[in-house]
Design a protein around this motif. Structure first.
Motif, PDB file in Angstrom:
ATOM      1  N   LEU A   1      -1.685  13.896  -4.954  1.00 29.01           N
ATOM      2  CA  LEU A   1      -1.006  12.611  -4.996  1.00 29.01           C
ATOM      3  C   LEU A   1       0.478  12.811  -5.278  1.00 29.01           C
ATOM      4  CD1 LEU A   1      -3.677  10.742  -7.145  1.00 29.01           C
ATOM      5  CD2 LEU A   1      -3.197  10.278  -4.729  1.00 29.01           C
ATOM      6  N   ASN A   2       1.317  12.060  -4.599  1.00 32.71           N
ATOM      7  CA  ASN A   2       2.754  12.056  -4.835  1.00 32.71           C
ATOM      8  C   ASN A   2       3.034  11.156  -6.037  1.00 32.71           C
ATOM      9  OD1 ASN A   2       5.541  12.235  -4.500  1.00 32.71           O
ATOM     10  ND2 ASN A   2       5.606  10.720  -2.856  1.00 32.71           N
ATOM     11  N   THR A   3       3.760  11.662  -7.036  1.00 37.24           N
ATOM     12  CA  THR A   3       3.934  10.922  -8.287  1.00 37.24           C
ATOM     13  C   THR A   3       5.396  10.975  -8.723  1.00 37.24           C
ATOM     14  OG1 THR A   3       1.672  11.443  -8.943  1.00 37.24           O
ATOM     15  CG2 THR A   3       3.148  10.729 -10.692  1.00 37.24           C
ATOM     16  N   ASN A   4       5.912   9.845  -9.169  1.00 38.36           N
ATOM     17  CA  ASN A   4       7.311   9.741  -9.561  1.00 38.36           C
ATOM     18  C   ASN A   4       7.661  10.746 -10.660  1.00 38.36           C
ATOM     19  OD1 ASN A   4       9.322   8.203 -11.635  1.00 38.36           O
ATOM     20  ND2 ASN A   4       9.886   7.854  -9.506  1.00 38.36           N
ATOM     21  N   ALA A   5       8.739  11.505 -10.458  1.00 43.07           N
ATOM     22  CA  ALA A   5       9.104  12.571 -11.398  1.00 43.07           C
ATOM     23  C   ALA A   5       9.560  12.025 -12.756  1.00 43.07           C
ATOM     24  CB  ALA A   5      10.183  13.463 -10.793  1.00 43.07           C
ATOM     25  N   ASP A   6      10.246  10.869 -12.761  1.00 41.18           N
ATOM     26  CA  ASP A   6      10.628  10.249 -14.039  1.00 41.18           C
ATOM     27  C   ASP A   6       9.382   9.937 -14.861  1.00 41.18           C
ATOM     28  OD1 ASP A   6      13.319  10.346 -13.506  1.00 41.18           O
ATOM     29  OD2 ASP A   6      13.538   8.224 -13.067  1.00 41.18           O
ATOM     30  N   THR A   7       8.365   9.417 -14.183  1.00 37.29           N
ATOM     31  CA  THR A   7       7.122   9.072 -14.874  1.00 37.29           C
ATOM     32  C   THR A   7       6.434  10.319 -15.412  1.00 37.29           C
ATOM     33  OG1 THR A   7       6.859   7.170 -13.399  1.00 37.29           O
ATOM     34  CG2 THR A   7       4.923   7.869 -14.639  1.00 37.29           C
TER      35      THR A   7
ATOM     36  N   ASP B   1       0.861  -1.181   0.000  1.00 33.32           N
ATOM     37  CA  ASP B   1       0.000   0.000   0.000  1.00 33.32           C
ATOM     38  C   ASP B   1       0.897   1.231   0.000  1.00 33.32           C
ATOM     39  OD1 ASP B   1      -1.809   2.019   0.315  1.00 33.32           O
ATOM     40  OD2 ASP B   1      -2.692   1.250   2.184  1.00 33.32           O
ATOM     41  N   TYR B   2       0.992   1.880  -1.176  1.00 37.18           N
ATOM     42  CA  TYR B   2       1.855   3.049  -1.296  1.00 37.18           C
ATOM     43  C   TYR B   2       1.185   4.312  -0.742  1.00 37.18           C
ATOM     44  CZ  TYR B   2       5.326   0.572  -4.094  1.00 37.18           C
ATOM     45  OH  TYR B   2       6.300  -0.297  -4.511  1.00 37.18           O
ATOM     46  N   GLY B   3      -0.065   4.226  -0.356  1.00 36.10           N
ATOM     47  CA  GLY B   3      -0.751   5.394   0.167  1.00 36.10           C
ATOM     48  C   GLY B   3      -1.166   6.348  -0.942  1.00 36.10           C
ATOM     49  N   PHE B   4      -0.936   7.651  -0.702  1.00 33.77           N
ATOM     50  CA  PHE B   4      -1.379   8.679  -1.652  1.00 33.77           C
ATOM     51  C   PHE B   4      -0.328   8.884  -2.751  1.00 33.77           C
ATOM     52  CE2 PHE B   4      -3.684   9.592   2.283  1.00 33.77           C
ATOM     53  CZ  PHE B   4      -4.989   9.568   1.792  1.00 33.77           C
ATOM     54  N   VAL B   5      -0.167   7.855  -3.567  1.00 36.98           N
ATOM     55  CA  VAL B   5       0.753   7.873  -4.696  1.00 36.98           C
ATOM     56  C   VAL B   5      -0.058   7.778  -5.975  1.00 36.98           C
ATOM     57  CG1 VAL B   5       2.497   6.495  -5.905  1.00 36.98           C
ATOM     58  CG2 VAL B   5       2.758   6.981  -3.468  1.00 36.98           C
ATOM     59  N   GLY B   6       0.285   8.613  -6.946  1.00 33.77           N
ATOM     60  CA  GLY B   6      -0.485   8.681  -8.181  1.00 33.77           C
ATOM     61  C   GLY B   6       0.179   7.958  -9.336  1.00 33.77           C
TER      62      GLY B   6
END
Length: 260
Positions: A159-165, A118-123
């Protein structure tokens, strides 16, 4: 489609060092034509979490983001880091505009479903996530968008989202309006054939060669997901992907990933 749009992504190693960040932004200001900057957060968010008594939780390089962590990373990524970068670009004559995904509904994500972790609030993002029309309008107005790693779901949730993505999805979404180059900038001069030799930069890599280098273990660890994303972007229409030193973006030394 004649214009070349260059999208640059920088990570924590550069952001964490004020001097290095300033040198990179000076080089970025020299890049002609339309450009976009996407940045991660560096170690500062983890330090702020620890200062507030919240233990950072990372799994395979990805941050587990509960509600308290989301508050902090939003303040750090979308606030302090993003606005500092924008101010430094303005100092260098670049009319930059700092954005999270919520601003102008420019990047809409979906909350990552719970599977093993469960990554939580990850987009998570897909091809429909980007409001390309708004980004193109900004670029045509000679504005340089600066994206942090915070998006939203359209229902009021950040949501926290990977910058590379984010960088890869932006690149793919804008291929209908521009010839797009995606530049991943970090501390090395490119992809190395020998990790212990900084001079062993591989100048060009095509998909078949990449699979061979992966199988041989020449490319491994954290570079693999970055290059997997890069070749997926090429397959989706991005012109080329460049892996380069953040302080040498205007120099010829770099690794260029090509379709063929």
């Amino acid at each position: 489609m004649s214009d070349v749009l260059k999208i640059f992504k920088i990570g924590g190693g550069i952001i964490d060092d004020a001097s290095q960040l300033g040198l990179f932004l000076t080089e970025l200001a020299r890049v002609a034509g339309p450009k976009i900057l996407v940045h991660g957060g560096g170690k500062g968010a983890s330090q702020m979490l620890q200062d507030l008594g919240i233990e950072p939780n990372m799994v395979q390089g990805r941050r587990i983001t509960d509600a308290a962590t989301l508050d902090i990373v939003t303040m750090f990524y979308a606030g302090k880091t993003n606005k500092q970068i924008v101010a430094l670009l303005q100092q260098r004559g670049v009319n930059a505009l700092g954005l999270s995904g919520a601003d102008g509904n420019v990047i809409r994500a979906t909350k990552r479903p719970v599977k093993d972790i469960d990554y939580g609030f990850v987009g998570d993002l897909n091809a429909e996530s980007v409001n390309s029309e708004l980004v193109v309008q900004l670029l045509r107005a000679n504005v340089t968008p600066v994206f942090c790693a915070i998006t939203h779901d359209g229902q009021g949730q950040l949501l926290n989202t990977n910058a590379d993505t984010i960088a890869s999805v932006l690149a793919c979404a804008l291929t209908s309006a521009y010839r797009v180059e995606l530049h991943f900038c970090f501390e090395k001069d490119g992809v190395l054939s020998d990790i212990s030799d900084d001079q062993s930069v591989i100048k060009n890599i095509v998909p078949k060669q990449y699979q061979q280098l992966k199988a041989a273990g020449v490319i491994a660890a954290g570079m693999v997901p970055k290059l997997d994303n890069a070749f997926a972007a090429l397959a989706a229409g991005v012109d080329k992907v460049v892996i380069e030193n953040a302080l040498k973006i205007n120099e010829p030394v770099k690794t260029v990933l090509c379709r063929s």
